[in-house]
Scaffold this active site. Structure first.
Site, PDB file in Angstrom:
ATOM      1  N   ILE A  12       0.836  -1.208   0.000  1.00  0.00           N
ATOM      2  CA  ILE A  12       0.000   0.000   0.000  1.00  0.00           C
ATOM      3  C   ILE A  12       0.868   1.255   0.000  1.00  0.00           C
ATOM      4  O   ILE A  12       0.632   2.182  -0.781  1.00  0.00           O
ATOM      5  CB  ILE A  12      -0.959  -0.002   1.221  1.00  0.00           C
ATOM      6  CG1 ILE A  12      -1.889  -1.233   1.180  1.00  0.00           C
ATOM      7  CG2 ILE A  12      -1.756   1.298   1.285  1.00  0.00           C
ATOM      8  CD1 ILE A  12      -2.770  -1.349  -0.042  1.00  0.00           C
ATOM      9  N   GLY A 109      -6.085  -2.402   8.304  1.00  0.00           N
ATOM     10  CA  GLY A 109      -5.665  -3.508   9.170  1.00  0.00           C
ATOM     11  C   GLY A 109      -5.707  -3.144  10.637  1.00  0.00           C
ATOM     12  O   GLY A 109      -5.596  -4.012  11.506  1.00  0.00           O
ATOM     13  N   SER A 138     -10.523  -0.839   5.056  1.00  0.00           N
ATOM     14  CA  SER A 138      -9.869  -1.881   4.252  1.00  0.00           C
ATOM     15  C   SER A 138     -10.330  -1.846   2.793  1.00  0.00           C
ATOM     16  O   SER A 138     -11.317  -1.175   2.446  1.00  0.00           O
ATOM     17  CB  SER A 138     -10.189  -3.263   4.834  1.00  0.00           C
ATOM     18  OG  SER A 138     -11.532  -3.591   4.514  1.00  0.00           O
ATOM     19  N   CYS A 139      -9.649  -2.617   1.968  1.00  0.00           N
ATOM     20  CA  CYS A 139      -9.997  -2.706   0.549  1.00  0.00           C
ATOM     21  C   CYS A 139     -11.440  -3.178   0.354  1.00  0.00           C
ATOM     22  O   CYS A 139     -12.194  -2.605  -0.447  1.00  0.00           O
ATOM     23  CB  CYS A 139      -9.032  -3.652  -0.164  1.00  0.00           C
ATOM     24  SG  CYS A 139      -8.738  -5.200   0.745  1.00  0.00           S
ATOM     25  N   ASN A 140     -11.848  -4.209   1.106  1.00  0.00           N
ATOM     26  CA  ASN A 140     -13.207  -4.726   0.952  1.00  0.00           C
ATOM     27  C   ASN A 140     -14.243  -3.715   1.426  1.00  0.00           C
ATOM     28  O   ASN A 140     -15.261  -3.470   0.761  1.00  0.00           O
ATOM     29  CB  ASN A 140     -13.367  -6.029   1.750  1.00  0.00           C
ATOM     30  CG  ASN A 140     -12.820  -7.218   0.990  1.00  0.00           C
ATOM     31  OD1 ASN A 140     -13.173  -7.443  -0.170  1.00  0.00           O
ATOM     32  ND2 ASN A 140     -11.935  -7.979   1.623  1.00  0.00           N
ATOM     33  N   ARG A 167      -9.194 -12.981  -1.964  1.00  0.00           N
ATOM     34  CA  ARG A 167      -7.919 -13.534  -2.420  1.00  0.00           C
ATOM     35  C   ARG A 167      -7.136 -14.060  -1.199  1.00  0.00           C
ATOM     36  O   ARG A 167      -7.207 -13.476  -0.116  1.00  0.00           O
ATOM     37  CB  ARG A 167      -7.119 -12.484  -3.205  1.00  0.00           C
ATOM     38  CG  ARG A 167      -6.797 -11.187  -2.430  1.00  0.00           C
ATOM     39  CD  ARG A 167      -5.498 -11.342  -1.640  1.00  0.00           C
ATOM     40  NE  ARG A 167      -5.058 -10.144  -0.978  1.00  0.00           N
ATOM     41  CZ  ARG A 167      -5.247  -9.891   0.320  1.00  0.00           C
ATOM     42  NH1 ARG A 167      -5.955 -10.718   1.070  1.00  0.00           N
ATOM     43  NH2 ARG A 167      -4.727  -8.793   0.861  1.00  0.00           N
ATOM     44  N   HIS A 193     -16.597  -7.868   8.023  1.00  0.00           N
ATOM     45  CA  HIS A 193     -16.749  -6.788   7.032  1.00  0.00           C
ATOM     46  C   HIS A 193     -18.010  -5.954   7.257  1.00  0.00           C
ATOM     47  O   HIS A 193     -17.991  -4.738   7.062  1.00  0.00           O
ATOM     48  CB  HIS A 193     -16.745  -7.390   5.619  1.00  0.00           C
ATOM     49  CG  HIS A 193     -15.528  -8.218   5.362  1.00  0.00           C
ATOM     50  ND1 HIS A 193     -15.499  -9.582   5.585  1.00  0.00           N
ATOM     51  CD2 HIS A 193     -14.282  -7.862   4.979  1.00  0.00           C
ATOM     52  CE1 HIS A 193     -14.287 -10.042   5.308  1.00  0.00           C
ATOM     53  NE2 HIS A 193     -13.523  -9.030   4.946  1.00  0.00           N
ATOM     54  N   GLY A 194     -19.107  -6.629   7.658  1.00  0.00           N
ATOM     55  CA  GLY A 194     -20.358  -5.891   7.889  1.00  0.00           C
ATOM     56  C   GLY A 194     -20.178  -4.852   8.992  1.00  0.00           C
ATOM     57  O   GLY A 194     -20.419  -3.651   8.782  1.00  0.00           O
ATOM     58  N   HIS A 219     -10.323  -9.580  -4.958  1.00  0.00           N
ATOM     59  CA  HIS A 219     -11.501 -10.105  -4.264  1.00  0.00           C
ATOM     60  C   HIS A 219     -12.690 -10.040  -5.230  1.00  0.00           C
ATOM     61  O   HIS A 219     -12.727  -9.182  -6.122  1.00  0.00           O
ATOM     62  CB  HIS A 219     -11.881  -9.237  -3.065  1.00  0.00           C
ATOM     63  CG  HIS A 219     -10.805  -9.020  -2.049  1.00  0.00           C
ATOM     64  ND1 HIS A 219     -10.240 -10.034  -1.322  1.00  0.00           N
ATOM     65  CD2 HIS A 219     -10.212  -7.879  -1.608  1.00  0.00           C
ATOM     66  CE1 HIS A 219      -9.346  -9.517  -0.477  1.00  0.00           C
ATOM     67  NE2 HIS A 219      -9.306  -8.217  -0.635  1.00  0.00           N
TER      68      HIS A 219
HETATM   69  P1  NAD Z   1       3.243  -4.736   3.599  1.00  0.00           P
HETATM   70  O1  NAD Z   1       3.734  -5.809   4.519  1.00  0.00           O
HETATM   71  O2  NAD Z   1       3.239  -4.974   2.144  1.00  0.00           O
HETATM   72  O3  NAD Z   1       4.109  -3.417   3.861  1.00  0.00           O
HETATM   73  C1  NAD Z   1       4.398  -2.970   5.151  1.00  0.00           C
HETATM   74  C2  NAD Z   1       5.600  -2.037   5.137  1.00  0.00           C
HETATM   75  O4  NAD Z   1       5.805  -1.555   6.465  1.00  0.00           O
HETATM   76  C3  NAD Z   1       6.912  -2.657   4.712  1.00  0.00           C
HETATM   77  O5  NAD Z   1       7.573  -1.745   3.867  1.00  0.00           O
HETATM   78  C4  NAD Z   1       7.729  -2.788   6.012  1.00  0.00           C
HETATM   79  O6  NAD Z   1       9.119  -2.628   5.762  1.00  0.00           O
HETATM   80  C5  NAD Z   1       7.191  -1.604   6.808  1.00  0.00           C
HETATM   81  N1  NAD Z   1       7.266  -1.671   8.275  1.00  0.00           N
HETATM   82  C6  NAD Z   1       7.322  -0.586   9.065  1.00  0.00           C
HETATM   83  N2  NAD Z   1       7.340  -0.935  10.362  1.00  0.00           N
HETATM   84  C7  NAD Z   1       7.297  -2.273  10.399  1.00  0.00           C
HETATM   85  C8  NAD Z   1       7.317  -3.203  11.455  1.00  0.00           C
HETATM   86  N3  NAD Z   1       7.381  -2.819  12.747  1.00  0.00           N
HETATM   87  N4  NAD Z   1       7.272  -4.513  11.153  1.00  0.00           N
HETATM   88  C9  NAD Z   1       7.231  -4.919   9.852  1.00  0.00           C
HETATM   89  N5  NAD Z   1       7.212  -4.058   8.808  1.00  0.00           N
HETATM   90  C10 NAD Z   1       7.248  -2.751   9.081  1.00  0.00           C
HETATM   91  O7  NAD Z   1       1.794  -4.339   4.138  1.00  0.00           O
HETATM   92  P2  NAD Z   1       0.556  -3.830   3.279  1.00  0.00           P
HETATM   93  O8  NAD Z   1      -0.100  -4.994   2.614  1.00  0.00           O
HETATM   94  O9  NAD Z   1       0.965  -2.669   2.486  1.00  0.00           O
HETATM   95  O10 NAD Z   1      -0.444  -3.406   4.434  1.00  0.00           O
HETATM   96  C11 NAD Z   1      -0.301  -2.179   5.124  1.00  0.00           C
HETATM   97  C12 NAD Z   1      -1.630  -1.814   5.776  1.00  0.00           C
HETATM   98  O11 NAD Z   1      -2.591  -1.633   4.723  1.00  0.00           O
HETATM   99  C13 NAD Z   1      -2.233  -2.862   6.708  1.00  0.00           C
HETATM  100  O12 NAD Z   1      -2.973  -2.216   7.715  1.00  0.00           O
HETATM  101  C14 NAD Z   1      -3.184  -3.616   5.794  1.00  0.00           C
HETATM  102  O13 NAD Z   1      -4.213  -4.275   6.503  1.00  0.00           O
HETATM  103  C15 NAD Z   1      -3.717  -2.480   4.951  1.00  0.00           C
HETATM  104  N6  NAD Z   1      -4.261  -2.895   3.645  1.00  0.00           N
HETATM  105  C16 NAD Z   1      -3.620  -3.832   2.903  1.00  0.00           C
HETATM  106  C17 NAD Z   1      -4.180  -4.216   1.689  1.00  0.00           C
HETATM  107  C18 NAD Z   1      -3.533  -5.285   0.835  1.00  0.00           C
HETATM  108  O14 NAD Z   1      -4.220  -5.935   0.081  1.00  0.00           O
HETATM  109  N7  NAD Z   1      -2.233  -5.495   0.899  1.00  0.00           N
HETATM  110  C19 NAD Z   1      -5.349  -3.628   1.224  1.00  0.00           C
HETATM  111  C20 NAD Z   1      -5.937  -2.616   1.981  1.00  0.00           C
HETATM  112  C21 NAD Z   1      -5.396  -2.266   3.216  1.00  0.00           C
END
Ligand code: NAD
Length: 360
Positions: A12, A109, A138-140, A167, A193-194, A219
């Site tokens: 993200i 998250g 979240s995305c959903n 997914r 989600h709801g 998804h």
């Molecule tokens: P990711 O694991 O891909 O990226 C996380 C980043 O945070 C990495 O660059 C990592 O180096 C860094 N980081 C900083 N502090 C950290 C620590 N203490 N421990 C580990 N890594 C650390 O995560 P993401 O998928 O981008 O998700 C980020 C947020 O976005 C979450 O809250 C997630 O629920 C939300 N989100 C994710 C998605 C998805 O599909 N990936 C969709 C919507 C929302």
């Protein structure tokens, strides 16, 4: 110019950084990571000032990175921070932002109580104006709120039922699954989600059930809405088509699933093949009395990206909702809907003039 720090440069965070850089009224103050991996290379290649927690500086130095400073330095350089660290880490980071009196966005998250406002541009922009801490859902939840906010305004909603086929993980998440299974997740009803949707649409009567399947692409939601009135299906289609972040997929594109949808986004020149819009299968739109049915695909890596940009403008009180959404979309190129033509690839050399045989 709003200076935005991105703490967490993963799936993200890297997309949000690029989207912020594309905005005429925003600049990226820097990004922060914990691992000196390929994404750290991407960050420096793109000219983002790379930061890391102090206890990780040795690992970055060993890997040959020149850091611009610590996470605290990044927060000091930022007007607003987008925290895109893994689930649960954002809440632990909040005291850093509070210490520096810096507003922050968190991601879906995190639990809702990480921030005073849960956000999607369509449903809760005004609530986030001037707030210090905002959670982009979240995305959903984003994909569902985009659908139900306009339906509720146009027809009223008595009740919603959604089955979310989720997914198993993102393409880079080699530790996620299932590899060969179809898993009710959770097996209990409702899924989270709801209730999460009600953080942005509090009056919605909604039940959700979730499954996880072996794909990394997107998804898919199977949606049934009991509307307050009984519209014509074409009126619903027109309503959706007037929403910039809903894309009603025309049947003649022949897009039969998330795979072709990703191909379409890549052919359209979208960065990383991102679908920022909800993609609703046009043929699935069905109205029987007050019951509306449809399928939509949600690109989990992408749909929250424009929402983060709008949440930044809301927190900094830089524009109203309509102006912010339009500015975000113009800067990203989201206003040219997917499927309305694909750009011609750039030529490395001039096109062959008349007389060339053109077959090499
Ligand atoms: P990711 O694991 O891909 O990226 C996380 C980043 O945070 C990495 O660059 C990592 O180096 C860094 N980081 C900083 N502090 C950290 C620590 N203490 N421990 C580990 N890594 C650390 O995560 P993401 O998928 O981008 O998700 C980020 C947020 O976005 C979450 O809250 C997630 O629920 C939300 N989100 C994710 C998605 C998805 O599909 N990936 C969709 C919507 C929302």
């Amino acid at each position: 110019m709003l200076h935005v720090g991105v703490n967490g440069y993963g799936t993200i965070g890297k997309r949000v950084a690029d989207a912020v850089r594309a905005q005429p009224d925003m600049a990226v103050a820097g990004v922060a990571k914990t691992s000196p991996n390929f994404e750290a290379r991407v960050a420096t290649d793109r000219g983002y000032a790379l930061h890391a927690p102090e206890d990780r500086h040795g690992a970055f130095a060993d890997a040959g990175f020149d850091l611009a400073g610590s996470v605290a330095d990044l927060v000091r350089r930022s007007d607003v921070v987008v925290d895109a660290t893994p689930s649960g880490v954002g809440a632990r980071n909040r005291p850093i932002y509070e210490r520096h009196d810096t507003p922050a966005l968190f991601q879906g998250g995190e639990d809702a109580d990480v921030a005073e406002v849960s956000f999607t541009a369509r449903a809760s922009y005004e609530d986030a104006r001037g707030a210090d801490y905002v959670r982009v859902v979240s995305c959903n939840t984003t994909g569902l709120a985009r659908l139900f906010a306009p339906l509720s305004e146009a027809y009223g909603i008595d009740r919603v039922r959604v089955t979310l086929v989720r997914r198993g993980g993102d393409p880079g998440q080699t530790d996620r699954g299932p590899i060969n299974d179809i898993v009710p997740d959770p097996a209990s009803v409702p899924s989270h989600h709801g209730p999460d949707l009600r953080t942005v649409l509090p009056d919605l009567e909604v039940e959700t059930m979730g499954l996880k399947v072996p794909t990394t692409l997107m998804h898919t939601h199977a949606v049934n809405v009991t509307l307050g009135s009984a519209p014509d299906v074409e009126a619903v289609r027109d309503r959706f088509e007037s929403e910039t972040r809903l894309f009603v997929l025309p049947a003649d594109l022949g897009v039969d699933g998330a795979g072709k949808l990703k191909d379409l986004a890549m052919d359209a020149g979208r960065p990383r093949g991102d679908c920022w819009e909800n993609c609703i299968w046009g043929e699935s739109l069905t109205v029987e009395g007050r019951e509306l049915y449809l399928f939509q695909a949600i690109h989990q890596e992408a749909d929250v990206v424009p929402e983060n940009v709008d949440a930044l403008r809301a927190v900094a009180d830089m524009a109203d909702r309509e102006e912010s959404m339009a500015r975000t979309e113009r800067a990203l190129g989201l206003d040219g809907q997917l499927g309305q033509g694909t750009p011609e690839p750039e030529r490395a050399t001039p096109a062959i003039a008349d007389g060339g045989n053109g077959d090499d």
